[in-house]
Design a protein around this motif. Sequence first.
Motif, PDB file in Angstrom:
ATOM      1  N   ARG A   1       0.840  -1.194   0.000  1.00 46.71           N
ATOM      2  CA  ARG A   1       0.000   0.000   0.000  1.00 46.71           C
ATOM      3  C   ARG A   1       0.879   1.250   0.000  1.00 46.71           C
ATOM      4  NH1 ARG A   1      -5.203   1.122   0.830  1.00 46.71           N
ATOM      5  NH2 ARG A   1      -5.640   3.068   1.888  1.00 46.71           N
ATOM      6  N   SER A   2       0.471   2.222  -0.818  1.00 46.57           N
ATOM      7  CA  SER A   2       1.269   3.441  -0.940  1.00 46.57           C
ATOM      8  C   SER A   2       1.375   4.171   0.402  1.00 46.57           C
ATOM      9  CB  SER A   2       0.624   4.361  -1.972  1.00 46.57           C
ATOM     10  OG  SER A   2       1.142   5.645  -1.833  1.00 46.57           O
TER      11      SER A   2
ATOM     12  N   LEU B   1       2.003   7.347   0.630  1.00 43.76           N
ATOM     13  CA  LEU B   1       1.802   8.781   0.430  1.00 43.76           C
ATOM     14  C   LEU B   1       0.977   9.403   1.552  1.00 43.76           C
ATOM     15  CD1 LEU B   1       1.080   9.359  -3.358  1.00 43.76           C
ATOM     16  CD2 LEU B   1       2.945  10.274  -2.014  1.00 43.76           C
ATOM     17  N   GLY B   2       0.081   8.598   2.140  1.00 41.99           N
ATOM     18  CA  GLY B   2      -0.743   9.106   3.230  1.00 41.99           C
ATOM     19  C   GLY B   2       0.097   9.617   4.381  1.00 41.99           C
TER      20      GLY B   2
ATOM     21  N   CYS C   1       1.714  12.827   3.400  1.00 38.63           N
ATOM     22  CA  CYS C   1       0.713  13.898   3.421  1.00 38.63           C
ATOM     23  C   CYS C   1       0.468  14.372   4.853  1.00 38.63           C
ATOM     24  CB  CYS C   1      -0.571  13.354   2.814  1.00 38.63           C
ATOM     25  SG  CYS C   1      -1.861  14.549   2.650  1.00 38.63           S
TER      26      CYS C   1
ATOM     27  N   ALA D   1       0.290  20.276   2.588  1.00 38.64           N
ATOM     28  CA  ALA D   1       0.002  18.854   2.400  1.00 38.64           C
ATOM     29  C   ALA D   1      -0.265  18.550   0.934  1.00 38.64           C
ATOM     30  CB  ALA D   1      -1.194  18.447   3.258  1.00 38.64           C
ATOM     31  N   ALA D   2      -1.089  19.369   0.282  1.00 44.59           N
ATOM     32  CA  ALA D   2      -1.472  19.058  -1.101  1.00 44.59           C
ATOM     33  C   ALA D   2      -0.285  19.226  -2.043  1.00 44.59           C
ATOM     34  CB  ALA D   2      -2.631  19.952  -1.535  1.00 44.59           C
TER      35      ALA D   2
ATOM     36  N   PHE E   1       4.931  12.731  -5.037  1.00 53.41           N
ATOM     37  CA  PHE E   1       4.395  11.776  -6.016  1.00 53.41           C
ATOM     38  C   PHE E   1       5.164  11.863  -7.337  1.00 53.41           C
ATOM     39  CE2 PHE E   1       1.565  11.501  -9.744  1.00 53.41           C
ATOM     40  CZ  PHE E   1       1.266  10.154  -9.725  1.00 53.41           C
TER      41      PHE E   1
END
Lengths: 471, 171, 408
Positions: free
Chosen positions: B50-51, B53-54, B57, B107-108, B115
């Motif tokens: 599982r990525s 990225l969370g 972020c 965060a965004a 990414f």
Amino acid sequence: MNPSATQALRPPLVDTPRTASQITDDICRPVEAMPTASWYVGFFASVTALCIGAVLVTHEIATGIGTWGLNSTVGWAWDITNFVFWVGIGHAGTLISAILFLFRQKWRTAVNRSAEAMTIFAVMCAGIFPLIHMGRPWLAFWMFPYPNTRGPLWINFRSPLVWDVFAISTYLTVSACFWYIGLLPDLATVRDRARNRVRKFIYGIMSFGWDGSGRTWIRYEMLYLLLAGLATPLVVSVHTVVSFDFATALVPGWHSTIFPPYFVAGAIFSGFAMVLTLMIIARRVMRFENYVTLRHLDAMCKITLVTSLIVALAYAHEAFFAWYSGNNYESFLAINRMRGPFAPEYLVMVTCNVLIPQLLWSKRVRTSPLIIFFISIAINIGMWLERFVIIVISLHRDFLPSSWADYSPTYVEVGTLLGSFGLFFTCFFLFCRVLPMIAIAEVKSVAATPGSGEVASATIIDATPGEGEKP
Amino acid sequence: MTHKLCIASFDSPEDLLSATRAARESGRKIYDTYVPWPVHGLEEAMGVARSRLGVVCFMLGSLGVATALGFQLWVSTRSWPLNIGGKPFDALPALIPITFELMVLFAAVGTIIVFFIRSRLWPGAQPGIALEGATNDRFILALETNADDAEEIAGFVRDRGAAEVREVDLP
Amino acid sequence: MNSSSHSTKSTEASAASHKPGSGALERLAWAGAIVGGVSLAAALASDPHRAWSALLVHNFYFLSIALMAVAFIAAHAMVRAGWLAVLRRVAESMAGYLIPGAVLMIASLAGARSLYIWADPEIVAADVLLIHKSAYLNLPAFAVRMIVILLVWIGFARALAAAHRARDAAQDRDEKGVAAPWDPSHRVVRVSAAFLVACIATYCLAAADWMLSLEPHWVSTLFPWYAMSSGFAAALAVLTLLAIALRRRGDLPELRPDHLHDLGKYLFAFSIFWAYLFYSQFMLIWYANIPEESAYFDLRGGPWFTLYAINLAINFALPFALVPRAMKRREGLMIFISLAIVLGHWLDFYLMAMPSGFDTPPLGWIEIGTGIGVASIFYLAWLRALRREAVVSAGDPYLAESLEHHVG
């Protein structure tokens, strides 16, 4: 899952089943063909409006905001109305792209790309108005905290107007990024279809070398989810902060605790009206009726109706509590809205925002593009007037009767609004030409039928292949 | 020692998924897959973790909160304390909107940058392997091969419905 | 899995005359109801003001939960969401409390004088503002509005349940070969829309009447929506708890981590939404600092401040524990957070109501006893409503989708 059962429960997302490559062809066609005559007419009309606006804004900046109809009592009027109006328009795009994504509403895939584009263009239009309202827009960078030789003299972080600067610029940045992330796979599709080298080169640069790698897609899905999760509170915060511009003040009609959610609902309301206006035209001009079907319009009309009801509830709260509070100024304002010099504006506002949208209760209305088109125009007018009513009526008769004043816009203000529409539509027409207007990859994932043209109903409905294998 | 990739192109996502699953279960090395849309279940079929990225972020969001709160408090209480409306200098409720906005911004934008770096995407980057139809309607599985097992792997994917099989050099 | 095999299973269960949800909790609830009744009676005798206040807070809290649970169902029905089908009857049955709640609410009209200063003619006569408001805030009009509101709630909740029942029964017939209508949910969607419009509007009225008018000099236009968001978050937490309780008793084996996952997302989202409305109301009043308005929060300083801090910590900060994916799928954690949120929003309602009538937070046997009583009645009413039909409606056209619901 039993495919036939699912099909009975939810209508398909496209009218005529299409295979993946047919979808690619359909959606890329407007980007690859020469523009139609109607495109040229629309585009040049928009550019003309934009030029008129540009001339008038130049005149205003050269001369000063004395060219507007403002006075010392009504210090905010047409310009800030336009600002709030345009920011609000943008909200529907984020709602469709982020909130409906979190709610797993698959129909959003047909409209999210253009709605997000609309968000970005609308926020650009919105940004112009506070900027020119400053009178000296070349000093606009003073709004940002930067080290300077005047102290350093920082901005006042406790001012709602500064919150606005941060909210709007964050919103524009994040919306644009979110939009571009969604575009990447489709830009790669356009690149791979390109026949001439210039086109291939330009779309090659824009698509960042996307090759459809599964590992990237998996990360991409996580990124999309995270961005949707961030954009959802962000979009709520933006109109909330806009509402704080008014609600933190002591002005009757402005200082109301219901303002934050009420502004957000109103923003989504006006935004959906604008999405409907645009999509009803675009689906016809671009021949996207198979993707933006009557069921899509129906769904968007329902959201419009819900937000109309929330706005109506907020109007009712304001009127009731104005009386209930027993506050003379609040009750005066309520009466001044309904019976004062701007009563026509107020009544048109209520008609357009509360009464006319009730037509949307009827399924027949919700599936008649022509009627929806007129309703959406009425809502656009009504929501513009709502901001005008809030801003001008509260200001023009303030606490001191000796300073009461009237307000009417000058040709410069009206022309500036026209110019902002010009900017908005110019951007939109360009967008239709150079970028895929519908999210190709997303539509394929929910609506494509298997490759060879043979039609299997299960995949039209459900994005989850593989489940069909189970008994 | 890997030399080449066996590129197998499938007609449908279901075929790709079952072939990918079978390849992984039989211990073959999956280089990557190439698909026109995020096929549901691909993560599990490819056996990709599982990525994370969370987590990225979340950390960037926290950084945004810390930056915004820290800077605003420093400005309002130390660098330029200004009495506004009789409110305290460190009036927290008034600092929340900007703190929130910066949290989202950090965060965004930060997650997007991470990414791009992680996926090796940047303006002007060339596709790792340019594959016909991978952005249109083909579902492609790329398996690592070497001189000995190239034939066998080609047969393996053909048995699982690959419409087209070819070999390319590793990029 | 298809729905026919499922319906057979449900029939077997009912044939064995097993009552869902029976066991220790039910016995405990009966005991709790008795404890509540006794302590309320004792309190009415010793300190009526406290007793009526406690009853109002708890009763309004659980009425909000019951109504918002149905609103949750209605909102999903309107958009034809499928995943919720296994939980539908669990949520729908929470409306069972509307009737005992309505009875208690009407009974508390007897304590109106003790609760509401506008109900006291002597105070009103000396207060210009209250004279102005007496056209609206007077006991007969208050009572009429209350009865209308409660009837609307009960009527619409029943209509929605009936619409669902009719649809599911029709679905059963379909499987015997009658052609399925294109849209089996047509009536459910219509009733849901009507329910949402009517009940949200009347809830605003109820919150303004029953809670806001405790402090008749104060006004906040957001208040009804704020109370609604608090009730909604609490309803989600109660739904989670009841569903897990049923599953643990073996009465809801269909409940899987994927359903909890979505409930967890909702719980988190609406906790944030509640905090957003709290902030909006608080910040605007704090910022403008108009004496008539800021009096509300002045009153909630001092000894009440700690409770406010706890309120925010539980209802805003704690739900962040639900952010990681694995957390929402862990039943134990969901129980803990849901319990905390139920208590947290109870505290929120308590803080909306109590400070107007008391100098220091009254929290003793009266409040706890009444709370246990009302919660127990809620549980028993829910159980009664639940047992009228199968826990999971076998004919629900979305059941197959819900059973296989998968959150990626």
